[in-house]
Design a protein around this motif. Structure first.
Motif, PDB file in Angstrom:
ATOM      1  N   THR A 103      -5.396 -10.401   2.366  1.00  0.00           N
ATOM      2  CA  THR A 103      -5.625 -11.546   1.476  1.00  0.00           C
ATOM      3  C   THR A 103      -4.358 -12.380   1.300  1.00  0.00           C
ATOM      4  OG1 THR A 103      -7.021 -10.004   0.235  1.00  0.00           O
ATOM      5  CG2 THR A 103      -6.650 -12.155  -0.758  1.00  0.00           C
ATOM      6  N   ASN A 125      -9.208 -10.733   7.378  1.00  0.00           N
ATOM      7  CA  ASN A 125      -9.467 -10.283   5.999  1.00  0.00           C
ATOM      8  C   ASN A 125     -10.795 -10.796   5.463  1.00  0.00           C
ATOM      9  OD1 ASN A 125      -8.534  -9.163   3.304  1.00  0.00           O
ATOM     10  ND2 ASN A 125      -8.954 -11.303   2.769  1.00  0.00           N
ATOM     11  N   TRP A 171     -13.333  -7.237   3.954  1.00  0.00           N
ATOM     12  CA  TRP A 171     -12.962  -7.258   2.532  1.00  0.00           C
ATOM     13  C   TRP A 171     -13.923  -6.497   1.637  1.00  0.00           C
ATOM     14  CZ3 TRP A 171     -16.520  -9.280  -0.717  1.00  0.00           C
ATOM     15  CH2 TRP A 171     -17.348 -10.296  -0.267  1.00  0.00           C
ATOM     16  N   ASN A 215     -10.956  -3.634   1.246  1.00  0.00           N
ATOM     17  CA  ASN A 215     -10.297  -4.032   0.001  1.00  0.00           C
ATOM     18  C   ASN A 215     -10.853  -3.266  -1.200  1.00  0.00           C
ATOM     19  OD1 ASN A 215      -9.839  -5.895   2.050  1.00  0.00           O
ATOM     20  ND2 ASN A 215      -9.538  -7.603   0.673  1.00  0.00           N
TER      21      ASN A 215
END
Ligand code: ADE
Length: 421
Positions: A154, A177, A183, A187
């Motif tokens: 990010t 990303n 993500w 993430n």
């Protein structure tokens, strides 16, 4: 003048252990392995030189081997002075990757390693945090040779979009990303789990019953909040974005400003992508025994300089734990020098989740080569086709089958004429 080298790692004799680590990673990265198999037959990256700046972990090792199998020459530098797994660096160097990475680099050594990978005259860059690209754009290396790049995280995408908006970005970059298969998994589940892993390996603190303060409720903060709650912590979120704060509230977390959270927190983790999120005013309010960690890309989220100034004494208590003794006698503990705690104090995200992130990387590199010089300088999403392929392959390797729409349903979702029955 930097002397050009082929590799620089901590200890070549660590390669044996590195092989075992890589075997473990590869056994848990079936999507990447299926791409490697195809790459090995088709050699779609033949002739390309790739300069990568990634955390040198066993999962990155699996990606590097895949790129080599696809026909590329690869040079690799670490993307954080504390995140390199030296065993992995050693085995990759043995296998012919030009590796410039070791754990415990100084800032100067870190940037020197980026210079070394750029000296390999790449056509493609692969970044995690955009340090390589920004270095190239500041005069190092040969930009005209580059046909494209990829960005893993990010923070890097934010930097690249700023470069594109300012008209200074000189070649196309795929924002790996921003793939949904990155993500929404890496993430959230990757950062969530590996951040707790780092905190626990460094401290072995009990999470149950603790006030666990998370600065930032993006995907990483959200993943972490849910995992910390699962371990019995009372989770407090701080935010500057009203939408994200609202999501945190509705997800059942307590939201308050850091000036309030600072007074009650036992453990603090920054996950914002911004700087000085925990600063002098906050240190002064903290309880003795507070533990501070960062899981954002750069080590700027906790104002470590101010923490040092608030302290009369600092000592290394155990690996990855520094104790700061404040002027009024409190103890504040900083983990992993404020660098990414999940990579510095643990092993980063588990292989299963990096499987998808790095499948996107490998397929995005192939895509850049297919496009040749056809893409204008800008930041691009991973093509949806690639994202879907990764999701489909991941499900297949997990043995999960899903439904397909009937002809009638396909037409229904494309149409507009059918309404209330
Ligand atoms: N970023 C977070 N976890 C990682 C891992 N295991 N390997 C490479 N980069 C990472």
């Amino acid at each position: 003048m930097v002397k050009i080298l082929d590799s620089r790692v901590k200890d070549h004799d660590l390669a044996g252990n590195g092989k075992s680590l890589l075997r473990w990673a590869e056994d848990h990265m079936p999507v990447l392995m299926s791409i490697r198999k195809r790459f090995s037959e088709e050699k779609p990256l033949r002739g390309a030189t790739i300069a990568a700046c990634l955390h040198v972990t066993k999962e990155t090792g699996a990606l590097m081997r895949t790129l080599v199998e696809g026909g590329a020459k690869v040079a690799l530098a670490g993307s954080n002075p504390l995140s390199t797994q030296d065993e992995v660096a050693a085995v990759l160097a043995e296998e012919g990757v030009s590796v410039f990475a070791w754990r415990g680099q100084t800032k100067e050594e870190y940037y020197e390693c980026l210079m070394q990978v750029l000296s390999k005259r790449p056509e493609i860059t692969m970044d995690d945090g955009a340090d390589l690209i920004t270095m190239l754009h500041s005069g190092a290396g040969e930009i005209p040779r580059i046909i494209g790049g990829t960005e893993e995280t990010t923070t890097g995408v934010v930097r690249l979009k700023a470069m594109a908006a300012n008209g200074v970005l000189k070649y196309p970059v795929i924002a790996v990303n921003n793939a949904e298969t990155k993500w929404d998994f890496d993430n959230v589940y990757g950062t969530g789990q590996s951040t707790l892993d780092g905190i626990l390996r460094a401290t072995n603190v009990l999470l149950a019953g603790k006030n666990f303060v998370i600065a930032g409720y993006g995907h990483c903060g959200r993943g972490l909040a849910n995992r910390a709650r699962g371990m019995g912590a009372r989770v407090v979120v701080t935010e500057v974005n009203p939408m994200k704060a609202l999501k945190a509230v509705m997800d059942g977390f307590i939201v308050m400003p850091m000036t309030e959270a600072a007074k009650i927190g036992d453990i603090f983790v920054t996950a914002t992508g911004n700087k000085s999120v925990i600063r002098r005013d906050h240190f002064r309010l903290m309880k003795s025994g507070a533990v501070l960690a960062n899981t954002g890309h750069f080590n700027v989220e906790i104002d470590i300089g101010a923490l040092g100034e608030e302290a009369t004494e600092k000592r290394r208590l155990r690996e990855n734990v520094d104790e700061y003794l404040t002027k009024d006698g409190r103890k504040i503990y900083l983990l992993a020098e404020g660098r990414l705690v999940n990579l510095a104090a643990a092993e980063g995200h588990p292989s299963e989740v990096m499987d998808m992130s790095f499948a996107n990387q490998a397929l995005s590199v192939e895509y850049i080569i297919q496009q040749g010089r056809g893409l204008k300088p800008d930041v691009y999403d991973v093509p949806e086709e690639i994202d879907r392929t990764v999701a489909r392959l991941k499900l297949e390797t997990m043995g999960v089958r899903i439904d397909t729409m009937t002809k009638e349903q396909e037409e229904y979702v494309k149409g507009w004429s059918e309404g209330t029955e």
